[in-house]
Write a protein that holds these residues in place. Structure first.
Motif, PDB file in Angstrom:
ATOM      1  N   UNK A 177       0.819  -1.213   0.000  1.00 56.99           N
ATOM      2  CA  UNK A 177       0.000   0.000   0.000  1.00 56.99           C
ATOM      3  C   UNK A 177       0.854   1.264   0.000  1.00 56.99           C
ATOM      4  N   UNK A 178       1.974   1.233   0.648  1.00 59.33           N
ATOM      5  CA  UNK A 178       2.851   2.403   0.681  1.00 59.33           C
ATOM      6  C   UNK A 178       3.382   2.711  -0.720  1.00 59.33           C
ATOM      7  N   UNK A 179       3.743   1.685  -1.463  1.00 59.77           N
ATOM      8  CA  UNK A 179       4.235   1.895  -2.826  1.00 59.77           C
ATOM      9  C   UNK A 179       3.126   2.429  -3.725  1.00 59.77           C
ATOM     10  N   UNK A 180       1.915   1.977  -3.520  1.00 58.32           N
ATOM     11  CA  UNK A 180       0.778   2.467  -4.314  1.00 58.32           C
ATOM     12  C   UNK A 180       0.537   3.944  -4.021  1.00 58.32           C
ATOM     13  N   UNK A 181       0.576   4.337  -2.742  1.00 60.04           N
ATOM     14  CA  UNK A 181       0.402   5.754  -2.382  1.00 60.04           C
ATOM     15  C   UNK A 181       1.501   6.608  -3.009  1.00 60.04           C
ATOM     16  N   UNK A 182       2.734   6.115  -2.969  1.00 61.92           N
ATOM     17  CA  UNK A 182       3.857   6.844  -3.540  1.00 61.92           C
ATOM     18  C   UNK A 182       3.668   7.012  -5.049  1.00 61.92           C
ATOM     19  N   UNK A 183       3.272   5.946  -5.719  1.00 60.72           N
ATOM     20  CA  UNK A 183       3.052   6.000  -7.162  1.00 60.72           C
ATOM     21  C   UNK A 183       1.932   6.992  -7.492  1.00 60.72           C
ATOM     22  N   UNK A 184       0.871   6.983  -6.706  1.00 56.98           N
ATOM     23  CA  UNK A 184      -0.244   7.911  -6.933  1.00 56.98           C
ATOM     24  C   UNK A 184       0.214   9.358  -6.797  1.00 56.98           C
ATOM     25  N   UNK A 185       1.021   9.643  -5.773  1.00 55.15           N
ATOM     26  CA  UNK A 185       1.529  11.011  -5.589  1.00 55.15           C
ATOM     27  C   UNK A 185       2.408  11.434  -6.769  1.00 55.15           C
ATOM     28  N   UNK A 186       3.242  10.527  -7.249  1.00 52.62           N
ATOM     29  CA  UNK A 186       4.117  10.846  -8.375  1.00 52.62           C
ATOM     30  C   UNK A 186       3.310  11.095  -9.655  1.00 52.62           C
ATOM     31  N   UNK A 187       2.278  10.325  -9.865  1.00 53.10           N
ATOM     32  CA  UNK A 187       1.421  10.526 -11.038  1.00 53.10           C
ATOM     33  C   UNK A 187       0.704  11.871 -10.935  1.00 53.10           C
ATOM     34  N   UNK A 188       0.195  12.200  -9.750  1.00 52.97           N
ATOM     35  CA  UNK A 188      -0.475  13.489  -9.553  1.00 52.97           C
ATOM     36  C   UNK A 188       0.485  14.647  -9.837  1.00 52.97           C
ATOM     37  N   UNK A 189       1.717  14.539  -9.365  1.00 57.96           N
ATOM     38  CA  UNK A 189       2.707  15.598  -9.617  1.00 57.96           C
ATOM     39  C   UNK A 189       2.968  15.738 -11.113  1.00 57.96           C
ATOM     40  N   UNK A 190       3.077  14.628 -11.810  1.00 60.08           N
ATOM     41  CA  UNK A 190       3.345  14.663 -13.246  1.00 60.08           C
ATOM     42  C   UNK A 190       2.196  15.333 -13.994  1.00 60.08           C
ATOM     43  N   UNK A 191       0.960  15.015 -13.619  1.00 58.02           N
ATOM     44  CA  UNK A 191      -0.185  15.644 -14.273  1.00 58.02           C
ATOM     45  C   UNK A 191      -0.307  17.111 -13.894  1.00 58.02           C
ATOM     46  N   UNK A 192       0.135  17.478 -12.689  1.00 56.38           N
ATOM     47  CA  UNK A 192       0.115  18.884 -12.296  1.00 56.38           C
ATOM     48  C   UNK A 192       1.106  19.689 -13.132  1.00 56.38           C
ATOM     49  N   UNK A 193       2.228  19.070 -13.507  1.00 54.59           N
ATOM     50  CA  UNK A 193       3.215  19.745 -14.337  1.00 54.59           C
ATOM     51  C   UNK A 193       2.741  19.901 -15.778  1.00 54.59           C
ATOM     52  N   UNK A 194       2.000  18.936 -16.260  1.00 52.06           N
ATOM     53  CA  UNK A 194       1.570  18.914 -17.659  1.00 52.06           C
ATOM     54  C   UNK A 194       0.052  18.805 -17.763  1.00 52.06           C
ATOM     55  N   UNK A 195      -0.668  19.874 -17.442  1.00 51.48           N
ATOM     56  CA  UNK A 195      -2.137  19.792 -17.498  1.00 51.48           C
ATOM     57  C   UNK A 195      -2.633  19.659 -18.942  1.00 51.48           C
ATOM     58  N   UNK A 196      -3.768  19.024 -19.078  1.00 49.14           N
ATOM     59  CA  UNK A 196      -4.387  18.865 -20.390  1.00 49.14           C
ATOM     60  C   UNK A 196      -5.314  20.048 -20.608  1.00 49.14           C
ATOM     61  N   UNK A 197      -5.149  20.749 -21.724  1.00 43.90           N
ATOM     62  CA  UNK A 197      -5.968  21.917 -22.033  1.00 43.90           C
ATOM     63  C   UNK A 197      -6.677  21.669 -23.354  1.00 43.90           C
TER      64      UNK A 197
END
Length: 174
Positions: free
Chosen positions: A9-29
């Motif tokens: 579960x810890x690895x899943x939470x970490x992966x989710x945070x990393x994905x969120x950061x990546x999408x925050x950097x590159x928003x879809x417009x």
């Protein structure tokens, strides 16, 4: 014997945070242009989920789509005789909610109320009291937009709200 497989579960939470950061950097417009001259409603609400499982549940029926490229899920339910126009209007309202500019709480309440009304019209004998209360609630949520009370209310949203309010009053079969 070994312990077997355990979910990290810890690895899943970490992966989710990393994905969120990546999408925050590159928003879809996506640029949009609206033409309110011919307001029509789609056949039903469409949800695009690009990053996770899709679970659709209606009563005892459930559908699951996971780890595939394309999933088209449809569920057909019979609408009680006389309630077809109301169901069509409520479905259109659900599809139009993002364009109306309701506050977060009001949009959530409108969605829950609309889904409740839709859940009622597919019953063999719909409860008219629940439907009337739901329609009254929806009309109350749409009224400020129709009158232009909100600061961010666009002309298109006001016109759509007026159309929906009139439709909610005229589609009752009772």
């Amino acid at each position: 014997m070994g312990k077997g497989f355990e979910i990290n579960k810890q690895a899943i939470r970490k992966m989710s945070r990393e994905i969120e950061r990546e999408f925050a950097k590159n928003p879809v417009r996506v640029p949009l242009e609206a033409d309110a001259s011919g307001v029509t409603f789609p056949a039903g609400p469409i949800t695009n989920n690009y990053h996770g499982p899709v679970v659709t549940v209606h009563g005892d029926n459930a559908q699951l789509a996971w780890d595939n490229q394309t999933a088209n899920q449809t569920q057909n339910q019979d609408i009680a005789p006389g309630y077809e126009e109301l169901a069509k209007l409520i479905t259109g309202l659900l599809a139009s909610l993002p364009a109306l500019g309701l506050s977060g709480d009001d949009e959530h309440e409108a969605k829950a109320t609309a889904e409740s009304v839709l859940g009622e019209v597919v019953k063999d004998e719909p409860d008219q009291g629940r439907i009337k209360r739901g329609i009254t609630m929806l009309r109350g949520l749409l009224a400020p937009i129709a009158t232009g009370v909100g600061v961010t209310v666009s002309g298109e949203a006001a016109e759509l709200s007026k159309t929906l309010i009139e439709g909610l009053g005229s589609t009752l079969p009772f």
